[in-house]
Design a protein around this motif. Structure first.
Motif, short mmCIF file in Angstrom:
data_model
loop_
_atom_site.label_atom_id
_atom_site.label_comp_id
_atom_site.label_asym_id
_atom_site.label_seq_id
_atom_site.Cartn_x
_atom_site.Cartn_y
_atom_site.Cartn_z
N GLU A 89 59.38 25.25 24.46
CA GLU A 89 58.90 26.47 25.00
C GLU A 89 59.61 26.78 26.60
OE1 GLU A 89 54.88 27.75 22.94
OE2 GLU A 89 54.64 26.43 24.67
N MET A 90 60.72 26.09 26.68
CA MET A 90 61.11 26.35 28.03
C MET A 90 61.43 27.83 28.33
SD MET A 90 60.92 23.82 29.88
CE MET A 90 61.61 24.55 31.34
N PRO A 91 62.16 28.57 27.32
CA PRO A 91 62.21 30.07 27.63
C PRO A 91 61.03 30.78 27.94
CG PRO A 91 63.41 29.39 25.62
CD PRO A 91 62.50 28.28 25.99
N LEU A 92 59.76 30.43 27.29
CA LEU A 92 58.55 31.01 27.73
C LEU A 92 58.09 30.84 29.13
CD1 LEU A 92 55.41 30.69 25.47
CD2 LEU A 92 55.27 30.31 27.90
N TYR A 93 58.35 29.61 29.89
CA TYR A 93 58.05 29.19 31.05
C TYR A 93 59.01 30.02 32.10
CZ TYR A 93 55.09 25.23 28.65
OH TYR A 93 54.34 24.80 28.13
N TYR A 94 60.30 29.98 31.81
CA TYR A 94 61.27 30.24 32.46
C TYR A 94 61.06 31.99 32.69
CZ TYR A 94 64.46 26.69 33.02
OH TYR A 94 64.94 25.35 33.41
N ALA A 95 60.50 32.66 31.59
CA ALA A 95 59.93 34.08 31.70
C ALA A 95 58.94 34.19 32.37
CB ALA A 95 60.01 34.61 30.14
N VAL B 72 60.67 32.26 39.86
CA VAL B 72 61.64 31.50 40.35
C VAL B 72 61.51 30.01 40.01
CG1 VAL B 72 60.27 31.07 42.60
CG2 VAL B 72 62.88 31.03 42.37
N ALA B 73 62.44 29.26 39.59
CA ALA B 73 62.38 27.85 39.34
C ALA B 73 63.10 26.93 40.15
CB ALA B 73 62.72 27.78 37.87
N ARG C 54 72.39 38.39 37.34
CA ARG C 54 73.82 37.54 37.57
C ARG C 54 73.76 36.21 36.52
NH1 ARG C 54 73.71 38.34 43.89
NH2 ARG C 54 74.74 40.49 44.15
N ALA C 55 72.30 35.80 36.34
CA ALA C 55 72.16 34.63 35.69
C ALA C 55 72.49 34.80 34.19
CB ALA C 55 70.94 33.84 35.82
N ARG C 56 71.95 35.98 33.50
CA ARG C 56 72.40 36.28 32.35
C ARG C 56 73.82 36.33 31.99
NH1 ARG C 56 67.60 39.34 33.34
NH2 ARG C 56 65.81 38.44 32.09
N LEU D 259 69.22 11.73 40.14
CA LEU D 259 69.23 11.77 38.59
C LEU D 259 70.26 12.55 38.02
CD1 LEU D 259 65.33 11.53 38.26
CD2 LEU D 259 66.82 9.71 37.92
N GLY D 260 70.89 13.40 38.48
CA GLY D 260 72.12 14.16 37.98
C GLY D 260 71.48 15.74 37.70
N GLY D 261 69.97 16.04 37.72
CA GLY D 261 69.78 17.32 37.20
C GLY D 261 69.73 17.59 35.72
N GLN D 262 68.78 18.23 35.32
CA GLN D 262 68.52 18.67 33.95
C GLN D 262 69.27 19.90 33.66
OE1 GLN D 262 66.38 15.47 33.69
NE2 GLN D 262 66.95 16.60 31.81
N ASN D 263 69.25 20.48 32.44
CA ASN D 263 70.12 21.63 31.93
C ASN D 263 69.81 22.79 32.60
OD1 ASN D 263 71.70 23.35 30.58
ND2 ASN D 263 70.23 23.12 28.74
N LEU D 264 70.48 23.44 33.47
CA LEU D 264 70.44 24.72 34.03
C LEU D 264 70.87 25.92 33.07
CD1 LEU D 264 73.46 26.02 35.17
CD2 LEU D 264 73.12 23.95 36.73
N ILE D 265 71.42 25.62 32.12
CA ILE D 265 71.82 26.81 31.30
C ILE D 265 70.78 27.41 30.74
CG2 ILE D 265 73.52 27.00 29.30
CD1 ILE D 265 74.99 24.77 29.80
N GLU D 266 69.85 26.89 30.22
CA GLU D 266 68.63 27.57 29.53
C GLU D 266 68.14 28.50 30.61
OE1 GLU D 266 65.46 26.34 26.16
OE2 GLU D 266 65.88 25.14 27.71
N ALA D 267 67.85 28.00 31.86
CA ALA D 267 67.33 28.95 32.86
C ALA D 267 68.08 30.31 33.02
CB ALA D 267 67.00 28.14 34.16
N ALA D 268 69.45 29.77 33.18
CA ALA D 268 70.20 30.99 33.34
C ALA D 268 70.20 31.92 32.15
CB ALA D 268 71.64 30.62 33.66
N ALA D 269 70.35 31.55 30.94
CA ALA D 269 70.20 32.56 29.61
C ALA D 269 68.82 33.24 29.70
CB ALA D 269 70.26 31.61 28.49
#
Length: 456
Positions: A334-340, A344-345, A420-422, A354-364
């Protein structure tokens, strides 16, 4: 050359013996994990190459395309790829293997009639041989980083082509691989094809002897967020009526630092009775086995916790007093739900080394994003997102929380970052089709080289 072969054989023997001796520890670890995630108790013997209790094979020898996606992120990328591969190879049957319970659970949604799913075994010679004896795939695709010496060696010995798709290799992983010497070079060199995410990944892979055939980009850019989840998150935001700052896909240690600085910096904005001033922190842990621990952490600080699992689709209940509330996103997928929902995140995994998690889903999903100093898992994507104006870089958690709270006061800037993220996510699509075409070519080569059914 004979000396090199002898050294490699000795290294492989030492490696294999160490893994064999570690098997009791692996069983103990699986038992501990299963107490928190029951999925780890499923089909445990498959982890050691025993598939005897599985149903009769539904595909004949050499008819399966095997895809290994170790965890949740790789499985989501595999889902994007499989959608394109099924268009390229209509009717192909898939064997999908995993290493984590979350990956396996997500993978079930990708299966079609005739497909199979299993655990990939621990990389001992005997277990790997039993895996190939049982499933007899025509070719294999390893997702992102999953290169195992015995697995690659046995596939090559059987003439089964293995490709590494969506391949990435950061500087740290490259250094570790270099330390393995000939064993690592034999593993990477034993692959039939490698399709890298970035030119930097490709260069490091080439140095290890990998046959890089293309730089196709990141498959995760082709994964469009679920529109239903985005819509529900927007409704939650309107219903909640207070700004939300999220720590997304957080890792151990990050939640405590986030709450510490949030309490200090939010101050009256968190405790005020004025609705327009109240700010809600949202914690979404990366691993489900930590949901309870994160709740306990917040409650130990005297905070009021609301968990996603206690809500329905309508979302968090209205409360007459939102002061001091912490919301915990304790759900999967449900990450898109939380991002919507969030204004701000902050990106989890980037505030610890740790290298960071996937930022692409947040941008999309169009969520303004704040990155910590550690994004080596997605180094190029992180820099490109910053350059595109879709994300901000900060030095530490204190600066990250301060930047998040500051953005809440800048509606125009947040709106611009969201657009810009989209756009950033949209511009990087296309890896799935490029990779699927390469898979199709390798599959046809494997078919042409395979013995005819009557010759077996």
């Amino acid at each position: 050359m004979p000396r090199d072969s002898t050294v490699l054989a000795l290294q492989r023997a030492f490696y294999s013996t160490a893994l064999w001796l570690a098997q009791p520890l692996l069983r103990l670890r699986l038992a501990r994990r299963a107490r928190l995630e029951p999925g780890y108790a499923e089909a445990v013997e498959e982890r050691f190459g025993d598939y005897g209790a599985r149903p009769a094979r539904v595909a004949g020898p050499g008819e399966l395309l095997w895809v290994h996606a170790v965890s949740l992120g790789e499985t989501r990328a595999a889902g994007v790829l499989l959608e394109a591969v099924r268009r390229t190879l209509p009717g192909v049957r898939i064997l999908l293997t995993h290493g984590t319970a979350t990956g396996r659970a997500q993978g079930r949604s990708l299966l079609q009639p005739g497909d199979q799913q299993a655990w990939l075994p621990w990389d001992t010679p005997a277990a790997v041989r039993r895996f190939f004896d049982h499933f007899q795939p025509r070719m294999g695709i390893l997702m992102e980083t999953e290169v195992w010496p015995n697995l690659v060696h046995e596939a090559a010995a059987r003439g089964i082509p293995l490709a590494l798709a969506n391949a990435r290799l950061n500087a740290r992983s490259y250094a570790r691989a270099q330390a393995l010497g000939r064993l690592a070079r034999a593993a990477y060199g034993g692959l039939r094809a490698v399709w890298a995410q970035t030119e930097a990944d490709a260069e490091r892979l080439r140095r290890l002897g990998a046959p890089v055939e293309g730089v196709f980009g990141n498959l995760k850019f082709d994964a469009a967020p679920d529109p239903g989840l985005l819509q529900r998150g927007a409704l939650w935001r309107a219903r909640w009526g207070r700004p939300v700052v999220m720590l997304a896909s957080s890792r151990e240690g990050e939640e405590a630092a986030f709450l510490k600085h949030f309490r200090r910096l939010a101050g009256e904005k968190w405790s005020s009775d004025a609705p327009e001033n109240e700010v809600t922190p949202l914690l979404v842990p990366r691993h489900p086995q930590r949901f309870d621990a994160v709740e306990a952490l917040a409650e130990g600080l005297g905070l009021k916790v609301q968990r996603r699992s206690h809500w329905g689709e309508a979302g968090p209940p209205r409360a007459s007093d939102h002061a001091g509330i912490v919301c915990v996103g304790d759900s999967l997928g449900e990450m898109p739900l939380y991002y919507a929902w969030a204004d701000v995140a902050l990106l989890g995994g980037s505030f610890e080394p740790l290298g960071g998690q996937n930022l692409i889903e947040a941008a999309a999903s169009g969520c303004p994003l704040i990155l910590g100093p550690h994004t080596f898992n997605f180094a190029e994507a992180a820099e490109e997102a910053i350059a595109a104006g879709a994300a901000l870089r900060v030095a530490d958690m204190a600066e990250g929380v301060a930047a998040g709270l500051s953005l809440l006061q800048q509606a125009d800037r947040r709106a611009a970052m969201s657009e810009r993220a989209r756009a950033f996510a949209q511009q990087h699509r296309g890896a799935a089709e490029r990779t699927a075409e390469a898979v199709g070519r390798l599959w046809e080569t494997a078919v042409a080289r395979a013995p005819r059914r009557g010759d077996r």
